[in-house]
Motif scaffolding. Structure first.
Motif, PDB file in Angstrom:
ATOM      1  N   ILE A 192       7.120  11.685   1.157  1.00 25.59           N
ATOM      2  CA  ILE A 192       5.861  12.419   1.025  1.00 25.59           C
ATOM      3  C   ILE A 192       5.886  13.722   1.819  1.00 25.59           C
ATOM      4  CG2 ILE A 192       3.386  12.373   1.499  1.00 25.59           C
ATOM      5  CD1 ILE A 192       3.412   9.394   0.784  1.00 25.59           C
ATOM      6  N   PRO A 193       6.354  13.732   3.081  1.00 23.08           N
ATOM      7  CA  PRO A 193       6.427  15.009   3.799  1.00 23.08           C
ATOM      8  C   PRO A 193       7.323  16.039   3.104  1.00 23.08           C
ATOM      9  CG  PRO A 193       6.575  13.190   5.343  1.00 23.08           C
ATOM     10  CD  PRO A 193       6.708  12.593   3.976  1.00 23.08           C
ATOM     11  N   GLU A 194       8.420  15.576   2.490  1.00 22.26           N
ATOM     12  CA  GLU A 194       9.295  16.504   1.756  1.00 22.26           C
ATOM     13  C   GLU A 194       8.561  17.077   0.554  1.00 22.26           C
ATOM     14  OE1 GLU A 194      12.219  17.831   2.108  1.00 22.26           O
ATOM     15  OE2 GLU A 194      13.155  16.681   3.726  1.00 22.26           O
ATOM     16  N   ARG A 195       7.854  16.215  -0.166  1.00 15.37           N
ATOM     17  CA  ARG A 195       7.108  16.677  -1.340  1.00 15.37           C
ATOM     18  C   ARG A 195       6.071  17.726  -0.938  1.00 15.37           C
ATOM     19  NH1 ARG A 195       7.568  16.761  -6.689  1.00 15.37           N
ATOM     20  NH2 ARG A 195       7.554  14.530  -7.119  1.00 15.37           N
ATOM     21  N   LEU A 196       5.342  17.471   0.133  1.00 10.06           N
ATOM     22  CA  LEU A 196       4.335  18.424   0.583  1.00 10.06           C
ATOM     23  C   LEU A 196       4.974  19.742   1.032  1.00 10.06           C
ATOM     24  CD1 LEU A 196       1.993  16.030   2.606  1.00 10.06           C
ATOM     25  CD2 LEU A 196       1.556  17.045   0.364  1.00 10.06           C
ATOM     26  N   SER A 197       6.091  19.636   1.740  1.00 11.02           N
ATOM     27  CA  SER A 197       6.779  20.841   2.209  1.00 11.02           C
ATOM     28  C   SER A 197       7.189  21.720   1.051  1.00 11.02           C
ATOM     29  CB  SER A 197       8.005  20.448   3.039  1.00 11.02           C
ATOM     30  OG  SER A 197       7.644  19.740   4.202  1.00 11.02           O
TER      31      SER A 197
ATOM     32  N   PHE B 288       1.921  10.474  -4.844  1.00  9.37           N
ATOM     33  CA  PHE B 288       2.556  11.760  -4.568  1.00  9.37           C
ATOM     34  C   PHE B 288       3.769  12.012  -5.461  1.00  9.37           C
ATOM     35  CE2 PHE B 288       0.034  11.312  -0.751  1.00  9.37           C
ATOM     36  CZ  PHE B 288      -0.308  12.616  -0.427  1.00  9.37           C
ATOM     37  N   GLY B 289       4.031  11.119  -6.406  1.00  5.92           N
ATOM     38  CA  GLY B 289       5.128  11.315  -7.331  1.00  5.92           C
ATOM     39  C   GLY B 289       6.498  11.097  -6.729  1.00  5.92           C
ATOM     40  N   VAL B 290       6.582  10.198  -5.737  1.00  7.24           N
ATOM     41  CA  VAL B 290       7.859   9.882  -5.106  1.00  7.24           C
ATOM     42  C   VAL B 290       8.056   8.377  -5.124  1.00  7.24           C
ATOM     43  CG1 VAL B 290       7.783  11.933  -3.645  1.00  7.24           C
ATOM     44  CG2 VAL B 290       6.860   9.773  -2.776  1.00  7.24           C
ATOM     45  N   SER B 291       9.300   7.951  -4.878  1.00  4.25           N
ATOM     46  CA  SER B 291       9.596   6.524  -4.815  1.00  4.25           C
ATOM     47  C   SER B 291       9.533   5.995  -3.394  1.00  4.25           C
ATOM     48  CB  SER B 291      10.994   6.253  -5.402  1.00  4.25           C
ATOM     49  OG  SER B 291      11.056   6.616  -6.762  1.00  4.25           O
ATOM     50  N   LEU B 292       9.875   6.846  -2.438  1.00  3.07           N
ATOM     51  CA  LEU B 292       9.900   6.463  -1.030  1.00  3.07           C
ATOM     52  C   LEU B 292       8.738   7.115  -0.300  1.00  3.07           C
ATOM     53  CD1 LEU B 292      13.711   7.104  -0.413  1.00  3.07           C
ATOM     54  CD2 LEU B 292      12.619   4.879  -0.769  1.00  3.07           C
ATOM     55  N   VAL B 293       7.988   6.331   0.463  1.00  3.58           N
ATOM     56  CA  VAL B 293       6.860   6.908   1.197  1.00  3.58           C
ATOM     57  C   VAL B 293       7.357   7.945   2.196  1.00  3.58           C
ATOM     58  CG1 VAL B 293       6.793   5.192   3.066  1.00  3.58           C
ATOM     59  CG2 VAL B 293       4.674   6.306   2.300  1.00  3.58           C
ATOM     60  N   SER B 294       8.590   7.784   2.670  1.00  3.66           N
ATOM     61  CA  SER B 294       9.151   8.758   3.617  1.00  3.66           C
ATOM     62  C   SER B 294       9.406  10.110   2.969  1.00  3.66           C
ATOM     63  CB  SER B 294      10.460   8.218   4.212  1.00  3.66           C
ATOM     64  OG  SER B 294      11.407   7.940   3.198  1.00  3.66           O
TER      65      SER B 294
ATOM     66  N   VAL C  84       0.828  -1.199   0.000  1.00  3.74           N
ATOM     67  CA  VAL C  84       0.000   0.000   0.000  1.00  3.74           C
ATOM     68  C   VAL C  84       0.864   1.251   0.000  1.00  3.74           C
ATOM     69  CG1 VAL C  84      -1.694   1.323   1.317  1.00  3.74           C
ATOM     70  CG2 VAL C  84      -1.921  -1.162   1.149  1.00  3.74           C
ATOM     71  N   ASN C  85       1.975   1.203   0.733  1.00  3.93           N
ATOM     72  CA  ASN C  85       2.862   2.364   0.784  1.00  3.93           C
ATOM     73  C   ASN C  85       3.434   2.689  -0.590  1.00  3.93           C
ATOM     74  OD1 ASN C  85       2.493   2.921   3.445  1.00  3.93           O
ATOM     75  ND2 ASN C  85       4.352   1.906   4.150  1.00  3.93           N
ATOM     76  N   ARG C  86       3.695   1.669  -1.390  1.00  7.23           N
ATOM     77  CA  ARG C  86       4.190   1.915  -2.741  1.00  7.23           C
ATOM     78  C   ARG C  86       3.163   2.691  -3.556  1.00  7.23           C
ATOM     79  NH1 ARG C  86       8.196  -0.455  -5.646  1.00  7.23           N
ATOM     80  NH2 ARG C  86       8.393  -2.180  -4.163  1.00  7.23           N
ATOM     81  N   LEU C  87       1.904   2.315  -3.440  1.00  6.06           N
ATOM     82  CA  LEU C  87       0.838   3.020  -4.157  1.00  6.06           C
ATOM     83  C   LEU C  87       0.699   4.448  -3.636  1.00  6.06           C
ATOM     84  CD1 LEU C  87      -1.873   0.209  -4.274  1.00  6.06           C
ATOM     85  CD2 LEU C  87      -0.356   0.943  -6.126  1.00  6.06           C
ATOM     86  N   LEU C  88       0.817   4.610  -2.332  1.00 11.54           N
ATOM     87  CA  LEU C  88       0.711   5.938  -1.736  1.00 11.54           C
ATOM     88  C   LEU C  88       1.843   6.837  -2.216  1.00 11.54           C
ATOM     89  CD1 LEU C  88      -0.836   7.708   0.290  1.00 11.54           C
ATOM     90  CD2 LEU C  88       0.661   6.817   2.084  1.00 11.54           C
ATOM     91  N   ALA C  89       3.065   6.282  -2.229  1.00 11.24           N
ATOM     92  CA  ALA C  89       4.212   7.060  -2.699  1.00 11.24           C
ATOM     93  C   ALA C  89       4.029   7.469  -4.157  1.00 11.24           C
ATOM     94  CB  ALA C  89       5.492   6.248  -2.523  1.00 11.24           C
ATOM     95  N   SER C  90       3.559   6.533  -4.962  1.00 13.73           N
ATOM     96  CA  SER C  90       3.351   6.818  -6.387  1.00 13.73           C
ATOM     97  C   SER C  90       2.332   7.936  -6.581  1.00 13.73           C
ATOM     98  CB  SER C  90       2.890   5.543  -7.095  1.00 13.73           C
ATOM     99  OG  SER C  90       2.637   5.789  -8.458  1.00 13.73           O
TER     100      SER C  90
END
Length: 266
Positions: free
Chosen positions: A30-35, A22-28, A14-20
């Motif tokens: 996501i906070p950087e992308r949002l920032s 947000f346009g990232v490879s690592l779910v970790s 599920v984390n892989r889908l979540l990361a995708s």
């Protein structure tokens, strides 16, 4: 105190889908992308505890990968800290940027070679290469393999932290250094004295590459490879100049030349 080292398991299920999403490879990431979109990300308990450790220490260390940061985090915070950028801290806890702060800056070519060795051996006994990148990095046999990976990237989120530009971690949204002190990597033995922090006078050693024998990098980059690295990490060379001389140099994203170089210093 031994650091709370975590195995780097990466992003699956599920984390892989979540990361995708947000346009990232690592779910970790996501906070950087949002920032970087001007949004304050939601923080889980682990992230909030890391922020509290920094606050209690009274000193913010920006942990740039492959720059001996795990050892420093062990001494300052007694735990592993994620590779979070100044722009992340500005959104989630701007009070931390008001603390005294520092980062180590390494020669970009030396750091790239260290990352290359780390990547193709799968990491170290303390940490492993993140799952989304592990399979490809294990196929790296030459420096060109790693360079091809960087040349194909269209975002810092498309490569693992070990290869991302150092400036990505320490520059603010206006392209200026957000930390008080940029310290050359070679001066790591002096940071305790320079910062007035006795606990940093002696540091343990973590995450050293396990390469030996025929699997070791036997020669340095060729002139054409060096040309690519100087263009790809152009902003890092300027940052390094600032750390060594104390004089700000123009910080810019890598340009374009014969081999396409993506602008990742954003």
């Amino acid at each position: 105190m031994a650091p709370d080292l975590e195995r780097t398991t990466g992003t699956t299920g599920v984390n892989r889908l979540l990361a995708s999403a947000f346009g990232v490879s690592l779910v970790s990431d996501i906070p950087e992308r949002l920032s970087r979109h001007g949004l304050r990300p939601w923080l889980d308990g682990k992230r909030r505890r890391r922020l509290d450790r920094i606050r209690e220490s009274g000193l913010l260390f920006i942990h740039i990968p492959k720059n001996a940061g795990t050892s420093i985090c062990d001494r300052l915070y007694g735990a592993q800290m994620k590779h979070c950028s100044a722009r992340y801290y500005a959104k989630v806890s701007p009070d931390l940027l008001a603390l005294p702060s520092f980062a180590l800056v390494r020669d970009p070519v030396d750091r790239f070679l260290s990352a290359f060795r780390y990547a193709r051996t799968g990491g170290t006994r303390h940490r492993t290469v993140s799952a989304p990148f592990r399979e490809r990095y294990a196929t790296f046999r030459t420096i060109d393999d790693a360079i091809d990976h960087l040349a194909e990237a269209r975002s810092p989120f498309g490569i693992d932290h070990i290869f991302r530009p150092q400036c990505w971690y320490v520059l603010d949204a206006q392209g200026r250094s957000a930390v008080d002190r940029l310290i050359p990597y070679e001066q790591i033995g002096e940071i305790g004295k320079r910062l007035g922090r006795e606990e940093l006078s002696t540091l343990p050693e973590f995450n050293r590459s396990q390469e030996t024998g025929s699997h070791k990098t036997d020669c340095g980059p060729s002139p054409s490879q060096l040309d690519f690295l100087h263009r790809f990490y152009a902003a890092d060379f300027a940052l390094r100049h600032q750390a060594v001389t104390g004089a700000p140099a123009p910080l810019r994203s890598a340009g374009t030349a014969a081999m396409p170089v993506p602008a990742l210093a954003v």
